[in-house]
Enzyme design. Structure first.
Site, PDB file in Angstrom:
ATOM      1  N   SER A 146      -9.226 -24.666  15.271  1.00 54.87           N
ATOM      2  CA  SER A 146      -7.802 -24.431  14.981  1.00 54.87           C
ATOM      3  C   SER A 146      -7.657 -23.022  14.460  1.00 54.87           C
ATOM      4  O   SER A 146      -8.592 -22.461  13.886  1.00 54.87           O
ATOM      5  CB  SER A 146      -7.317 -25.423  13.918  1.00 54.87           C
ATOM      6  OG  SER A 146      -6.042 -25.040  13.449  1.00 54.87           O
ATOM      7  N   TYR A 159      -8.728 -29.073   5.548  1.00 51.77           N
ATOM      8  CA  TYR A 159      -8.643 -28.941   7.010  1.00 51.77           C
ATOM      9  C   TYR A 159      -9.225 -27.601   7.473  1.00 51.77           C
ATOM     10  O   TYR A 159     -10.065 -27.562   8.387  1.00 51.77           O
ATOM     11  CB  TYR A 159      -7.185 -29.084   7.451  1.00 51.77           C
ATOM     12  CG  TYR A 159      -6.994 -29.061   8.952  1.00 51.77           C
ATOM     13  CD1 TYR A 159      -7.426 -30.126   9.741  1.00 51.77           C
ATOM     14  CD2 TYR A 159      -6.382 -27.980   9.586  1.00 51.77           C
ATOM     15  CE1 TYR A 159      -7.258 -30.107  11.119  1.00 51.77           C
ATOM     16  CE2 TYR A 159      -6.197 -27.955  10.963  1.00 51.77           C
ATOM     17  CZ  TYR A 159      -6.643 -29.018  11.730  1.00 51.77           C
ATOM     18  OH  TYR A 159      -6.471 -29.004  13.095  1.00 51.77           O
TER      19      TYR A 159
HETATM   20  N1  LIG Z   1      -1.699 -30.420  16.978  1.00 53.07           N
HETATM   21  C1  LIG Z   1      -2.001 -29.254  16.457  1.00 53.07           C
HETATM   22  O1  LIG Z   1      -1.116 -28.488  16.007  1.00 53.07           O
HETATM   23  C2  LIG Z   1      -3.436 -28.794  16.444  1.00 53.07           C
HETATM   24  C3  LIG Z   1      -3.691 -27.431  16.314  1.00 53.07           C
HETATM   25  C4  LIG Z   1      -5.009 -26.991  16.293  1.00 53.07           C
HETATM   26  C5  LIG Z   1      -6.048 -27.889  16.428  1.00 53.07           C
HETATM   27  N2  LIG Z   1      -5.748 -29.228  16.544  1.00 53.07           N
HETATM   28  C6  LIG Z   1      -6.889 -30.141  16.671  1.00 53.07           C
HETATM   29  O2  LIG Z   1      -6.817 -30.764  17.924  1.00 53.07           O
HETATM   30  C7  LIG Z   1      -7.438 -32.041  17.880  1.00 53.07           C
HETATM   31  C8  LIG Z   1      -6.505 -33.094  18.449  1.00 53.07           C
HETATM   32  O3  LIG Z   1      -5.379 -33.172  17.595  1.00 53.07           O
HETATM   33  P1  LIG Z   1      -3.965 -33.758  17.992  1.00 53.07           P
HETATM   34  O4  LIG Z   1      -2.976 -32.745  17.613  1.00 53.07           O
HETATM   35  O5  LIG Z   1      -3.975 -34.307  19.362  1.00 53.07           O
HETATM   36  O6  LIG Z   1      -3.893 -34.915  16.868  1.00 53.07           O
HETATM   37  P2  LIG Z   1      -3.649 -36.474  16.917  1.00 53.07           P
HETATM   38  O7  LIG Z   1      -2.404 -36.788  17.642  1.00 53.07           O
HETATM   39  O8  LIG Z   1      -3.747 -36.887  15.478  1.00 53.07           O
HETATM   40  O9  LIG Z   1      -4.900 -37.030  17.724  1.00 53.07           O
HETATM   41  C9  LIG Z   1      -6.183 -36.995  17.153  1.00 53.07           C
HETATM   42  C10 LIG Z   1      -7.023 -38.116  17.721  1.00 53.07           C
HETATM   43  O10 LIG Z   1      -8.320 -38.012  17.112  1.00 53.07           O
HETATM   44  C11 LIG Z   1      -8.748 -39.337  16.811  1.00 53.07           C
HETATM   45  N3  LIG Z   1      -9.730 -39.364  15.713  1.00 53.07           N
HETATM   46  C12 LIG Z   1      -9.607 -38.876  14.470  1.00 53.07           C
HETATM   47  N4  LIG Z   1     -10.685 -39.154  13.753  1.00 53.07           N
HETATM   48  C13 LIG Z   1     -11.520 -39.866  14.566  1.00 53.07           C
HETATM   49  C14 LIG Z   1     -12.777 -40.456  14.402  1.00 53.07           C
HETATM   50  N5  LIG Z   1     -13.441 -40.379  13.233  1.00 53.07           N
HETATM   51  N6  LIG Z   1     -13.334 -41.097  15.450  1.00 53.07           N
HETATM   52  C15 LIG Z   1     -12.692 -41.176  16.634  1.00 53.07           C
HETATM   53  N7  LIG Z   1     -11.480 -40.640  16.858  1.00 53.07           N
HETATM   54  C16 LIG Z   1     -10.900 -40.012  15.820  1.00 53.07           C
HETATM   55  C17 LIG Z   1      -7.497 -40.078  16.402  1.00 53.07           C
HETATM   56  O11 LIG Z   1      -7.736 -41.453  16.562  1.00 53.07           O
HETATM   57  P3  LIG Z   1      -6.875 -42.576  15.846  1.00 53.07           P
HETATM   58  O12 LIG Z   1      -5.560 -42.579  16.614  1.00 53.07           O
HETATM   59  O13 LIG Z   1      -7.703 -43.799  16.004  1.00 53.07           O
HETATM   60  O14 LIG Z   1      -6.706 -42.114  14.417  1.00 53.07           O
HETATM   61  C18 LIG Z   1      -6.468 -39.493  17.377  1.00 53.07           C
HETATM   62  O15 LIG Z   1      -6.388 -40.270  18.545  1.00 53.07           O
HETATM   63  C19 LIG Z   1      -7.813 -32.271  16.412  1.00 53.07           C
HETATM   64  O16 LIG Z   1      -9.168 -31.937  16.215  1.00 53.07           O
HETATM   65  C20 LIG Z   1      -6.923 -31.294  15.670  1.00 53.07           C
HETATM   66  O17 LIG Z   1      -7.462 -30.908  14.433  1.00 53.07           O
HETATM   67  C21 LIG Z   1      -4.488 -29.692  16.567  1.00 53.07           C
END
Ligand SMILES: NC(=O)c1ccc[n+]([C@@H]2O[C@H](COP(=O)([O-])OP(=O)(O)OC[C@H]3O[C@@H](n4cnc5c(N)ncnc54)[C@H](OP(=O)(O)O)[C@@H]3O)[C@@H](O)[C@H]2O)c1
Length: 252
Positions: A146, A159
């Site tokens: 990120s 984070y």
């Molecule tokens: N959205 C943003 O602005 C952004 C920006 C930069 C980086 N990111 C990164 O991008 C990635 C995806 O994020 P997103 O925005 O799509 O978020 P999201 O909607 O919260 O999706 C994250 C997914 O990761 C799963 N997860 C979390 N912990 C886990 C574990 N211990 N074992 C298995 N699955 C797990 C969650 O599963 P559950 O549904 O079961 O909890 C969820 O399905 C993350 O690493 C986040 O930090 C996001």
């Protein structure tokens, strides 16, 4: 240049929703055999069924694992091996965004949960999936970092710390495994519209950030498909051990 991932076996963690789901659908549409890993197998299976409805996408595989549980990750690796016989790429996308957590008011349990999902998860999946890639001649590991890894924001210690550590995990994995054909990369998106992001970002933060991004909007999960497809293709074979930043930090 030929950006082609047809037939490559790609494991995507945290793929039931948000960025992971978009990558699963996008890479499958580009011809990859995708293993959709989620904590809940039924949610992974729902994405597999969405993939089955895409024209020309190869059949996908649903996997259930908490990425911070070594036994579950090891079992998922064995399942992919049995189904696909190889792994060409691992997308370490699973992660938890805990929202603002000021150091003086944050319970250590929050820090531990962030580190388990965001850092230990990437470590364990690397440990259990990289050997399958090495056995097949090499592969690509993408770590979903990120912009927070390099931007100090009040409330961001758990984070940002986890994502900075993930950048270093990617760099170290490159040093340790490049000789065995493994390419690593950390990718650093900025604010991206997903269920997890919507739980923690305020409308004001989204609007202010969008104004600094291309097209005046925050990222969509689908915006990352082109980059990840390129990184999983042979066209990216000489890119490894670095961080690819998608957008600069938004002014605070
Ligand atoms: N959205 C943003 O602005 C952004 C920006 C930069 C980086 N990111 C990164 O991008 C990635 C995806 O994020 P997103 O925005 O799509 O978020 P999201 O909607 O919260 O999706 C994250 C997914 O990761 C799963 N997860 C979390 N912990 C886990 C574990 N211990 N074992 C298995 N699955 C797990 C969650 O599963 P559950 O549904 O079961 O909890 C969820 O399905 C993350 O690493 C986040 O930090 C996001």
């Amino acid at each position: 240049m030929n950006i082609d991932i047809t037939g490559k076996a790609v494991v995507i963690t945290g793929a039931a929703q948000g960025i992971g789901r978009a990558l699963a659908l996008g890479l499958a549409a580009d011809g990859a055999r995708v293993a959709v890993l989620a904590r809940d197998r039924a949610r992974a299976q729902a994405v597999v069924e969405e993939i089955a409805a895409l024209p020309d996408a190869p059949p996908a595989l649903a996997l259930a694992a908490d990425v911070s549980d070594e036994a579950e990750v090891g079992a998922a690796a064995a399942e992919v091996d049995a189904a696909f016989g190889r792994v060409d790429a691992l997308i370490n996308n699973a992660g938890w965004m805990p929202g603002s957590q000021p150091v003086l008011r944050t319970d250590v349990a929050v820090l531990e949960r962030v580190l388990r999902s965001n850092l230990i998860g990437g470590f364990l999946t690397t440990k259990h999936f990289a050997p399958l890639m090495i056995r097949g001649g090499g592969g690509r590991i993408v770590y979903m970092s990120s912009i927070a890894a390099v931007q100090a924001v009040a409330g961001g210690a758990p984070y940002s710390g986890s994502k900075a550590a993930l950048n270093m995990l990617s760099a170290v994995t490159h040093v340790e495994l490049v000789g065995q054909g493994i390419r690593t990369v950390a990718i650093a998106p900025g604010l991206t519209d997903s269920p997890g992001m919507r739980e923690v970002a305020t409308a004001e933060q989204i609007e202010k950030t969008a104004a600094t991004y291309p097209g005046g909007r925050i990222g969509a999960p689908e915006d990352l498909v082109g980059l990840v497809t390129f990184l999983c293709s042979d066209a990216a074979n000489h890119l490894s051990g670095t961080v690819v930043t998608v957008r600069p930090p938004a002014p605070r």
